[in-house]
Design an enzyme around this catalytic site. Sequence first.
Site, short mmCIF file in Angstrom:
data_model
loop_
_atom_site.label_atom_id
_atom_site.label_comp_id
_atom_site.label_asym_id
_atom_site.label_seq_id
_atom_site.Cartn_x
_atom_site.Cartn_y
_atom_site.Cartn_z
N LYS A 252 0.86 -1.19 0.00
CA LYS A 252 0.00 0.00 0.00
C LYS A 252 0.89 1.24 0.00
O LYS A 252 1.77 1.38 0.84
CB LYS A 252 -0.92 0.00 1.23
CG LYS A 252 -1.72 1.30 1.39
CD LYS A 252 -2.75 1.23 2.52
CE LYS A 252 -3.36 2.61 2.80
NZ LYS A 252 -4.35 2.58 3.90
N LYS A 264 -10.32 12.57 8.33
CA LYS A 264 -9.85 12.06 9.63
C LYS A 264 -9.83 13.20 10.65
O LYS A 264 -9.48 14.32 10.30
CB LYS A 264 -8.42 11.53 9.49
CG LYS A 264 -8.30 10.19 8.84
CD LYS A 264 -6.84 9.73 8.83
CE LYS A 264 -6.67 8.43 8.06
NZ LYS A 264 -7.39 7.30 8.68
N ARG A 338 -7.78 0.02 0.41
CA ARG A 338 -8.31 -1.19 -0.25
C ARG A 338 -8.70 -0.92 -1.70
O ARG A 338 -8.72 -1.83 -2.51
CB ARG A 338 -9.48 -1.74 0.58
CG ARG A 338 -10.66 -0.82 0.69
CD ARG A 338 -11.63 -1.26 1.79
NE ARG A 338 -11.14 -0.95 3.13
CZ ARG A 338 -11.79 -1.23 4.26
NH1 ARG A 338 -12.94 -1.86 4.21
NH2 ARG A 338 -11.28 -0.90 5.42
N1 BES Z 1 -4.57 4.31 6.73
C1 BES Z 1 -5.73 3.99 7.46
C2 BES Z 1 -5.52 2.89 8.49
C3 BES Z 1 -4.59 3.16 9.62
C4 BES Z 1 -5.08 3.55 10.85
C5 BES Z 1 -3.23 2.99 9.48
C6 BES Z 1 -4.23 3.79 11.90
C7 BES Z 1 -2.37 3.22 10.54
C8 BES Z 1 -2.87 3.61 11.75
C9 BES Z 1 -6.84 3.53 6.52
O1 BES Z 1 -6.81 4.08 5.24
C10 BES Z 1 -8.13 3.90 7.15
O2 BES Z 1 -8.36 5.05 7.35
N2 BES Z 1 -8.94 2.92 7.47
C11 BES Z 1 -10.18 3.15 8.11
C12 BES Z 1 -11.19 2.19 7.52
C13 BES Z 1 -12.61 2.49 7.92
C14 BES Z 1 -13.07 3.76 7.28
C15 BES Z 1 -13.47 1.33 7.48
C16 BES Z 1 -10.02 2.89 9.60
O3 BES Z 1 -9.28 2.00 9.99
O4 BES Z 1 -10.61 3.64 10.38
ZN ZN Z 2 -7.83 5.96 5.11
ZN ZN Z 3 -4.94 4.69 4.54
#
Ligand code: BES
Ligand code: ZN
Ligand code: ZN
Length: 484
Positions: A252, A264, A338
């Site tokens: 990724k 975020k 994803r």
């Molecule tokens: N890059 C983040 C995941 C992440 C979170 C990596 C904390 C490292 C530390 C990913 O793209 C993301 O934001 N995922 C979301 C998915 C959700 C929206 C289903 C998440 O984990 O909150």
């Molecule tokens: Zn994300």
């Molecule tokens: Zn991400």
Amino acid sequence: MVIRVKTTRRKVFEYDAPARVVAVLGGQLSDEGRWLDSQMNGALSRFLKKTRLGSEFGEYATYATEDVEVVLFSLGKRRGHTLEQVREAGVRLAKILARLNSRDVVVENFLASRFGKKESSYALAEGLFLGAYSFDKYKSRAEQVRRNVVIAQGFGPAVDRARAVCAGVYLARDLVNEPPNVLNPVELARRAEEMAKESGLEINVFGPEKIQELGMGAYWAVAKGSDNEPRFIEIVYRPEQASGRHLALVGKGLTFDTGGYSLKPPASMTTMKGDMAGAAAVIGAMKVIAELNPPVEVRAYIAAAENMISGHAYRVDDVLKAYNGKTIEVLNTDAEGRLTLADALAYASEKKPEALVELSTLTGSCVVALGAQIAGLFSEDESLAREVARAAEEAGEKVWQMPMEPAYKRLLKSEVADVKNVGNRKGGAIQAALFLAEFASVPFVHLDIAGPGFAEDEEDNPLGPVGGTGFGVRTLVRWVERRA
Ligand code: BES
Ligand code: ZN
Ligand code: ZN
């Protein structure tokens, strides 16, 4: 700290150096320590008694005179050691060495009698390299400490291997630590090209036109909100004797993840330069693979992008078409990894690799489940899962297998498209893995490295400083070598 590591056949007391390190086990000097002690007329054992150095792993005391510094390093109890402790001893030692006055140090090959000279030399050297790492290129005044370490009764080829592997880990850490205003997708591709050129690897890089032309609609949707163009990166390692078979790696490569319109909150955004840790691990691993020359072809793929907000960014409710033809309803623009991986996995699969390992900082859910030091391992192929888990264990990286629960697949059913990019909050890491499985058509393992890819504080990473950890490089190299 810049550290050089070599080996000598000689014992610690036979090798002339201004600083020496010997082990203490269960509060007593090791064999190497006792030899040195008798050469020093018992000064060390008298010092040891005075210091009352406990039998806690990592405790140490330095005996210093005008012409010698001797570090007594506690490996804990007398028995029950693991090779991992030798690696961690190396990490701690690197920090201790930085505080010594002498540049040249001879170190006992810790626990060589227990694990064999080769294994212990490898673990110690790897620990020394990993522990010596620092990222200070943006500090105006960083003093550069140098240390030359000689491992007594060490095994040279093991140290050479550790050096090669750690060069890959260093590269991965550097890429993650680089700030996102410097390391955007274009720069990530440039660094990958630089590595490929140095290592004699083939590399192909695609920009926005080619990405759209190929039909990578999911990846493109994520990428198009940023003024920094995406780069799709393919790196190929070909062994001298081609066999027709190959392995694939996918990482990724979000050089920054704001979350997009599903923005975020500030506290969650602070480490998101590390959202390309999977890509970094893959690039680092390819560098090592080129150096170690395993007899199997390896192809690596990275769909690098930046998840931003703008007038041309993708939205929630958008429907996208992925490279393999499947349609995706976007319900959360923060589940962008994803989407980029969907196209990278489909593209990689089309080339028919024997097996594929993909690494991504994919879900916060996985961090909640396994914490900062352990990666989640997901696969519908049980034997491949075991193979990768074993490679990780041998490499000293922590992974834990999670289920690919088929009953959860229906959580990704969409009213308007083939799938949606998020389900609900229950078992989010599993749902993400099930989503990826819709786009890979070869045996594959998904490693969710959201926890171990980036160390937010000291406790997160016993093998190095805060920031990028280079997690995955060592596992990938092991896996490729075993598979070859
Ligand atoms: N890059 C983040 C995941 C992440 C979170 C990596 C904390 C490292 C530390 C990913 O793209 C993301 O934001 N995922 C979301 C998915 C959700 C929206 C289903 C998440 O984990 O909150
Ligand atoms: Zn994300
Ligand atoms: Zn991400």
